[in-house]
Write a protein that holds these residues in place. Structure first.
Motif, PDB file in Angstrom:
ATOM      1  N   HIS A   1       0.850  -1.403   0.200  1.00  0.00           N
ATOM      2  CA  HIS A   1      -0.075   0.095  -0.021  1.00  0.00           C
ATOM      3  C   HIS A   1       0.751   1.177   0.183  1.00  0.00           C
ATOM      4  O   HIS A   1       0.322   2.450  -0.331  1.00  0.00           O
ATOM      5  CB  HIS A   1      -1.006  -0.028   1.216  1.00  0.00           C
ATOM      6  CG  HIS A   1      -0.128   0.320   2.480  1.00  0.00           C
ATOM      7  ND1 HIS A   1       0.413  -0.885   3.037  1.00  0.00           N
ATOM      8  CD2 HIS A   1       0.187   1.445   3.314  1.00  0.00           C
ATOM      9  CE1 HIS A   1       1.077  -0.452   4.304  1.00  0.00           C
ATOM     10  NE2 HIS A   1       0.757   1.150   4.507  1.00  0.00           N
TER      11      HIS A   1
ATOM     12  N   GLY B   1       3.469   2.235  -1.952  1.00  0.00           N
ATOM     13  CA  GLY B   1       4.015   2.510  -3.408  1.00  0.00           C
ATOM     14  C   GLY B   1       5.592   2.594  -3.502  1.00  0.00           C
ATOM     15  O   GLY B   1       6.262   3.449  -2.803  1.00  0.00           O
TER      16      GLY B   1
ATOM     17  N   ASP C   1       8.321   5.425  -5.089  1.00  0.00           N
ATOM     18  CA  ASP C   1       8.342   6.727  -4.405  1.00  0.00           C
ATOM     19  C   ASP C   1       8.722   6.545  -2.948  1.00  0.00           C
ATOM     20  O   ASP C   1       9.426   7.223  -2.299  1.00  0.00           O
ATOM     21  CB  ASP C   1       6.819   7.311  -4.608  1.00  0.00           C
ATOM     22  CG  ASP C   1       6.603   7.818  -5.845  1.00  0.00           C
ATOM     23  OD1 ASP C   1       7.407   7.971  -6.631  1.00  0.00           O
ATOM     24  OD2 ASP C   1       5.477   7.944  -5.930  1.00  0.00           O
TER      25      ASP C   1
ATOM     26  N   ASP D   1       6.943  -5.551  -1.183  1.00  0.00           N
ATOM     27  CA  ASP D   1       5.464  -6.335  -0.858  1.00  0.00           C
ATOM     28  C   ASP D   1       5.854  -7.573   0.007  1.00  0.00           C
ATOM     29  O   ASP D   1       5.059  -8.516  -0.196  1.00  0.00           O
ATOM     30  CB  ASP D   1       4.757  -6.585  -2.040  1.00  0.00           C
ATOM     31  CG  ASP D   1       4.638  -5.373  -3.068  1.00  0.00           C
ATOM     32  OD1 ASP D   1       4.608  -4.268  -2.362  1.00  0.00           O
ATOM     33  OD2 ASP D   1       4.342  -5.549  -4.322  1.00  0.00           O
TER      34      ASP D   1
ATOM     35  N   ALA E   1       0.312   6.606  -1.829  1.00  0.00           N
ATOM     36  CA  ALA E   1       0.075   5.745  -0.773  1.00  0.00           C
ATOM     37  C   ALA E   1      -1.316   5.209  -0.451  1.00  0.00           C
ATOM     38  O   ALA E   1      -2.349   6.045  -0.597  1.00  0.00           O
ATOM     39  CB  ALA E   1       0.732   5.779   0.500  1.00  0.00           C
TER      40      ALA E   1
ATOM     41  N   SER F   1       5.997   0.517 -10.327  1.00  0.00           N
ATOM     42  CA  SER F   1       5.130   1.641 -10.803  1.00  0.00           C
ATOM     43  C   SER F   1       4.226   1.823  -9.896  1.00  0.00           C
ATOM     44  O   SER F   1       3.832   0.858  -9.279  1.00  0.00           O
ATOM     45  CB  SER F   1       4.628   1.503 -12.311  1.00  0.00           C
ATOM     46  OG  SER F   1       3.642   0.378 -12.229  1.00  0.00           O
ATOM     47  N   ARG F   2       3.674   3.075  -9.849  1.00  0.00           N
ATOM     48  CA  ARG F   2       2.421   3.167  -9.092  1.00  0.00           C
ATOM     49  C   ARG F   2       1.633   4.476  -9.847  1.00  0.00           C
ATOM     50  O   ARG F   2       2.168   5.173 -10.676  1.00  0.00           O
ATOM     51  CB  ARG F   2       3.023   4.137  -8.023  1.00  0.00           C
ATOM     52  CG  ARG F   2       2.328   4.448  -6.804  1.00  0.00           C
ATOM     53  CD  ARG F   2       1.261   3.338  -6.142  1.00  0.00           C
ATOM     54  NE  ARG F   2       1.603   2.509  -5.150  1.00  0.00           N
ATOM     55  CZ  ARG F   2       1.304   1.248  -5.098  1.00  0.00           C
ATOM     56  NH1 ARG F   2       0.434   0.813  -5.797  1.00  0.00           N
ATOM     57  NH2 ARG F   2       1.678   0.607  -4.023  1.00  0.00           N
TER      58      ARG F   2
ATOM     59  N   ASP G   1      -2.699   6.740  -9.161  1.00  0.00           N
ATOM     60  CA  ASP G   1      -3.613   6.853  -8.154  1.00  0.00           C
ATOM     61  C   ASP G   1      -4.685   5.926  -8.595  1.00  0.00           C
ATOM     62  O   ASP G   1      -5.459   5.564  -7.401  1.00  0.00           O
ATOM     63  CB  ASP G   1      -3.882   8.530  -8.368  1.00  0.00           C
ATOM     64  CG  ASP G   1      -3.005   9.345  -7.871  1.00  0.00           C
ATOM     65  OD1 ASP G   1      -2.495   9.533  -6.800  1.00  0.00           O
ATOM     66  OD2 ASP G   1      -2.414   9.960  -8.895  1.00  0.00           O
TER      67      ASP G   1
ATOM     68  N   VAL H   1      -5.309   2.386 -10.769  1.00  0.00           N
ATOM     69  CA  VAL H   1      -4.829   1.188 -11.344  1.00  0.00           C
ATOM     70  C   VAL H   1      -5.835   0.240 -11.920  1.00  0.00           C
ATOM     71  O   VAL H   1      -6.692  -0.130 -10.850  1.00  0.00           O
ATOM     72  CB  VAL H   1      -3.897   0.259 -10.420  1.00  0.00           C
ATOM     73  CG1 VAL H   1      -3.065  -0.829 -11.096  1.00  0.00           C
ATOM     74  CG2 VAL H   1      -2.659   1.168 -10.105  1.00  0.00           C
TER      75      VAL H   1
ATOM     76  N   ALA I   1      -2.494   0.281  -4.828  1.00  0.00           N
ATOM     77  CA  ALA I   1      -2.780   1.486  -5.247  1.00  0.00           C
ATOM     78  C   ALA I   1      -3.998   2.145  -4.424  1.00  0.00           C
ATOM     79  O   ALA I   1      -4.879   1.476  -3.916  1.00  0.00           O
ATOM     80  CB  ALA I   1      -3.119   1.587  -6.673  1.00  0.00           C
TER      81      ALA I   1
END
Length: 998
Positions: free
Chosen positions: A15, A17, A20, A247, A311, A598-599, A601, A603, A653
């Motif tokens: 959760h 990200g 970043d 993760d 996040a 990748s991330r 807002d 997905v 995401a």
């Protein structure tokens, strides 16, 4: 900043990200006020990860800083990237260079062919097998398994208990690998994975002995190869080193962690690395395997201390952990409270089919972009779905690039090379030839308009059944075009095309691959010029051609022209052309590999069906699963766990949409097991997570306003437009379906035959009539008919397959014609005219046509014969007035309309070359007159009734004002060239009166 003692291994929760959060923690930990992060060495898993992390540095640097040295662990030149940090004294120079992968692919095909002998497949199949063999060899090398392990007594015992085909394939694999490794050793090279393993081992030894003074951080690496795991162990123990995993679920309780299985930790009893009950499809399994090979327990891993810009709530990671519980622990879902099962921000979207799914995804992207600064990522392993989403987004001017790229054969430059290969393989057949000549890159520029004019003229000339192979039939078609006008220009154009294509058609049975590629490249450049190599796809094609040609120069592999397209397509499919920069800055479309780290807002995960996400776990083609398990290699189900980890990362995401379709283009499909898990865990909460608005908008966005079905057309042209001559072949259609006559005779619309058409009844009829015309005019000599038929088929440019299939039937029918005419000649009946044109004036209208044959009977009267390649009209149809052609020819003969033919027509016959009813023989004669067993017209009434019907037709349609209604007799013809023009399907079901009010 002081570093904690012991191994430093961290995990960034899903959760947070990853990219970043990684950068947000690296900057305060390692940044120098003057040098920024220049002293930091950052090890990443891929070039895509390098790009993603670099973008995160740009976002979070706060005005700019010197970036760290970034090295990709999969890079074969890792030693050069790390430079003195890895090897200040050049001690690693003894690591051999990696062999050329293309050269290896070709050489393995040769070795397989030699080992398989007469059982070897053709080159396309052999090269596919070589590719799979190389993949298996790489997989074993990554796992640190050598040829000696494969030949061990334990493996030999397992192979001996297997089926014959597994024993043979295992022996084949070991034989080929032994020969290949021997050749590599002689050349002083190693396979690419072996070089990476040695680089990892060298780096681990070097850094363990002499730790670097500057920090080294490995981030985002999930590959569990043994040598890489040992390197990561060394990195995490460096004084200023760290390993950061993506993760890793630290909230998973110990009982569930143990349920994942051994994960590479050998058992004490038999040393097996993987248990039969290992949960290899779990998203944490490969991370447990990595930790075990690093010698790190999960309790030693700490959470990373920073979160990214995008996040999600921390509760999301707990819900994801519950979602992917192993089967033995999933019974806990029953006791989970609603708050522990709730996936806030997660939506489930089910569509009817992939087209609707792509449209709904595009709508979600469009909605998200309405919010300033909002980033959207579409993640799918289905490149077809990704392409549809890209196309739908263009509706709103949104250019979204698919970062996974397009396979080289689907690009413009790639299609040129494949088009040339198809032309060579099919010996300049019309479809691949015209597709190539009309390609957008061919003669691009000012001369293209004139070029396309020539291509279109050639297109029209080649309509119909496929001509014989080679350039000679095409040259004949061009000469025929030249006689119609503009001959010099079109002849010069074809000479240019012919000169380019000739090397591709002058092909030995087995041409060396290097020479074949050279001929294709030369022809491609001759057609397209420098434009072929100009863009990203052209540069990728140029690199592909040069690599393949260079590698093939040392190969003995030879290809027939027919094998070339399959070989090229297989090789080119493995190359992706990625788009250059320039797409929408807030939209990204990823494959599963590209999406890692990748991330966004929002997905959107698309294509969540079994066989796509996750993909089907395929077995190795040469080594049996039992052998792989004994060697300690994870099975094919291991990839399902990686796909689950990719989905778990996407679920981290802030907002995520999981999308799937109920069916694909061919049949219903099963939703992904991951989707079914989510629905099962949510239970009664699932309905609150449904995304239905986007699906409804997708269904309605292209839904047009309902319109009334088109009425049955009933055109009524004026008298001047109706004043047309009547062909004897058109009168039946005028009475049975006036609209067809209107479209053909008044609008003068002609149907074009398709390219490579099946031989139609009209085409066969043309051949038969020409054969019989030549035979009759030559005197109808016995035994000459079949020879003339063979000549005529050759002159018609008939494809050998067409001739082979049709010739036996035609020959037997023509033999019957020869015998029958000889028999009639003995009775005093002789042929006096064949394929003769004639005309007459009837009721003020010119009626014209061609008589297939007119005979003089013994009493001086005439017999009119109509040849049919199919079944002749029935007596009933003749009596009803819908088969007047034979009678109208008789009327013209009676009026003296055929030159050199005089007399009264008294007998009429259809001569059919089709199979006789209730017989295996071909050819029979049928008169249209009534018999005792079949009602119809009497012979003495035949011409009179024909004249009456013809007069009525002229009065109603040519001289009158009756509308040319569509399909008055819809069952009269088995086909209709103008059904689409009359929009038959719209009004036919409304009944016989449909449209009469129009």
């Amino acid at each position: 900043m002081a570093e904690r003692p012991g191994p430093r291994v961290y995990s960034i929760a899903a959760h947070r990200g990853f990219a970043d959060a990684l950068v947000a923690g690296l900057i305060p930990r390692y940044a120098d006020r003057d040098l920024g992060l220049a002293r930091l060495t950052l090890l990443l898993p891929s070039r895509r990860a390098e790009r993603i992390v670099t973008e995160a540095f740009v976002r979070l640097s706060g005005g700019g800083m010197l970036l760290p040295r970034i090295a990709v662990v999969g890079d074969l030149d890792l030693d050069e990237t790390l430079g003195a940090l890895l090897d200040p004294l050049g001690a690693g120079a003894e690591i051999p260079p990696a062999c050329d992968p293309v050269r290896r692919w070709l050489r393995l095909a040769e070795l397989l062919g030699e080992a398989m002998g007469q059982h070897a497949p053709r080159p396309p199949g052999l090269l596919r097998l070589a590719h799979e063999t190389a993949r298996t060899m790489d997989r074993l090398t990554v796992e640190g398994i050598g040829l000696g392990d494969l030949l061990s007594d334990r493996v030999a015992g397992i192979v001996g208990d297997l089926a014959d085909h597994w024993r043979e394939s295992s022996h084949l694999f070991a034989t080929v690998q032994a020969h290949w490794l021997s050749e590599l050793a002689a050349r002083g090279e190693v396979d690419p994975p072996e070089r990476r393993n040695r680089l990892f081992a060298h780096a681990a030894r070097r850094w363990a002995q002499t730790p670097p003074a500057d920090p080294v951080v490995a981030a985002g690496i999930t590959s569990a190869s043994p040598e890489l795991a040992r390197l990561l162990r060394v990195v995490c123990e460096l004084p200023r080193g760290a390993v950061i995993l993506p993760d890793l679920d630290l909230s998973l309780d110990a009982e569930v962690w143990d349920l994942l299985g051994q994960a590479g930790k050998p058992r004490d009893d038999d040393g097996a690395h993987f248990g039969e009950r290992d949960a290899v499809t779990h998203p944490q399994y490969h991370l447990k395997l990595l930790l075990n090979r690093m010698g790190i327990s999960r309790e030693e891993v700490e959470p990373w201390h920073r979160a990214g810009l995008a996040a999600a709530p921390s509760e999301r990671s707990h819900a994801i952990s519950n979602l992917f519980l192993p089967a033995a622990a999933s019974a806990r879902w029953v006791d989970l409270p609603a708050r522990a099962r709730r996936l806030s921000g997660i939506r489930l979207m089910e569509s009817a089919h992939p087209g609707e799914e792509a449209q709904a995804i595009a709508i979600l992207v469009r909605q998200a972009l309405e919010e300033p600064g909002r980033r959207v990522a579409v993640v799918t392993p289905d490149r077809g779905l990704a392409g549809r989403v890209v196309a739908h987004l263009r509706r709103w001017g949104i250019e979204a690039d698919d970062s996974a790229g397009r396979p080289l054969p689907q690009t413009a430059a790639g299609r040129v090379l494949l088009g040339l290969a198809e032309v060579a393989a099919q010996q300049a057949a019309p479809v691949p030839l015209l597709g190539l000549l009309a390609h957008p890159l061919v003669r691009a520029g000012d001369a293209r308009a004139e070029w396309l004019d020539r291509v279109r003229a050639m297109d029209l000339a080649l309509r119909g059944p496929r001509p014989a192979p080679g350039l000679a039939p095409l040259r004949a078609a061009v000469e025929k075009l030249a006689r119609r006008g503009d001959g010099e220009r079109i002849a010069a154009w074809w000479s240019e095309v012919e000169a380019i294509l000739l090397p591709l058609l002058d092909w030995d049975e087995g041409l060396p691959l290097s020479e074949a590629i050279g001929r294709l490249a030369a022809a491609a450049e001759a057609l397209c010029g420098e434009a072929l190599w100009a863009n990203a796809d052209g540069r990728a094609l140029a690199a592909f051609v040069e690599e393949l040609r260079f590698a093939a120069a040392s190969s003995q592999l030879r290809l027939a022209a027919a094998d070339l397209p399959a070989v090229l397509r297989d090789a080119m499919d493995r190359l992706a052309v990625r788009p250059p920069w320039g797409g929408h800055p807030r939209v990204a479309i990823y494959g599963l590999l590209e999406a890692r780290m990748s991330r966004a807002d929002l997905v959107i995960c698309g294509g969540l069906v079994e066989g796509i996400w996750p993909a089907t776990a395929g077995a190795e083609p040469l080594l049996p699963p039992a052998v792989l398990r004994a060697l300690g290699v994870p099975g094919g189900e291991f990839r399902i766990g990686l796909a689950a980890h990719d989905l778990a990362a996407a679920l981290g995401a802030p907002e995520a949409v999981l999308s799937w379709a109920r069916r694909d283009e061919g049949a219903p499909v099963i939703p992904s097991r991951f989707v079914l898990r989510i629905e099962a865990m949510l239970g009664e909460l699932a309905e609150a997570h449904r995304e239905t608005e986007a699906v409804l908008l997708a269904r309605g966005i292209d839904r047009a306003v309902r319109v009334r079905p088109a009425p049955r057309p009933r055109p009524k042209p004026d008298l001047q437009q109706r004043d047309v001559a009547l062909a004897v072949t058109a009168i039946d259609r005028l009475l049975g379906d006036p609209y067809q006559f209107y479209a053909n005779a008044i609008l003068r619309l002609r149907v074009l035959d398709p390219l490579d058409a099946e031989p139609s009844a009209a085409w066969k009829g043309t051949v038969v009539h020409r054969v019989l015309e030549r035979w009759h005019k030559a005197g109808g000599g016995a035994g000459e008919l079949l020879a003339l038929a063979g000549e005529e088929l050759a002159a018609m440019r008939a494809h050998p397959l067409v001739r082979t299939l049709w010739w036996p039937r035609l020959a037997r029918a023509l033999e019957w014609v020869d015998t029958e005419i000889a028999s009639l000649g003995a009775e005093g009946r002789r042929v006096i005219a064949s394929e003769v044109k004639g005309e007459m004036r009837f009721a003020g209208v010119r009626v014209h046509g061609r008589a297939d044959r007119i005979d003089r009977l013994a009493d001086g009267t005439l017999a009119v014969v109509d040849y049919k390649t199919g079944s002749p009209p029935s007596r009933r149809r003749v009596a009803e007035g819908y088969a007047l052609q034979l009678g109208v020819v008789g009327l013209i003969a009676a009026a003296g309309g055929f030159p050199g033919v005089a007399g009264d027509p008294e007998w009429f016959e259809y001569w059919s070359l089709a199979k006789r009813p209730r017989s295996s023989e071909f050819g029979y004669a049928l008169s249209p007159f009534a018999t005792d067993r079949a009602p119809g017209l009497l012979r003495e009434d035949f011409l009179g009734e024909t004249a009456h019907r013809l007069e009525q037709a002229i009065a109603r349609f040519i001289k009158g004002d009756e509308p040319f209604s569509a399909s008055l007799q819809p069952d009269l013809y088995g086909y209709n060239d103008y059904d689409h023009l009359m929009r038959l399907d719209e009004w036919q079901a409304l009944g016989p009166k449909a449209g009469e009010e129009a």
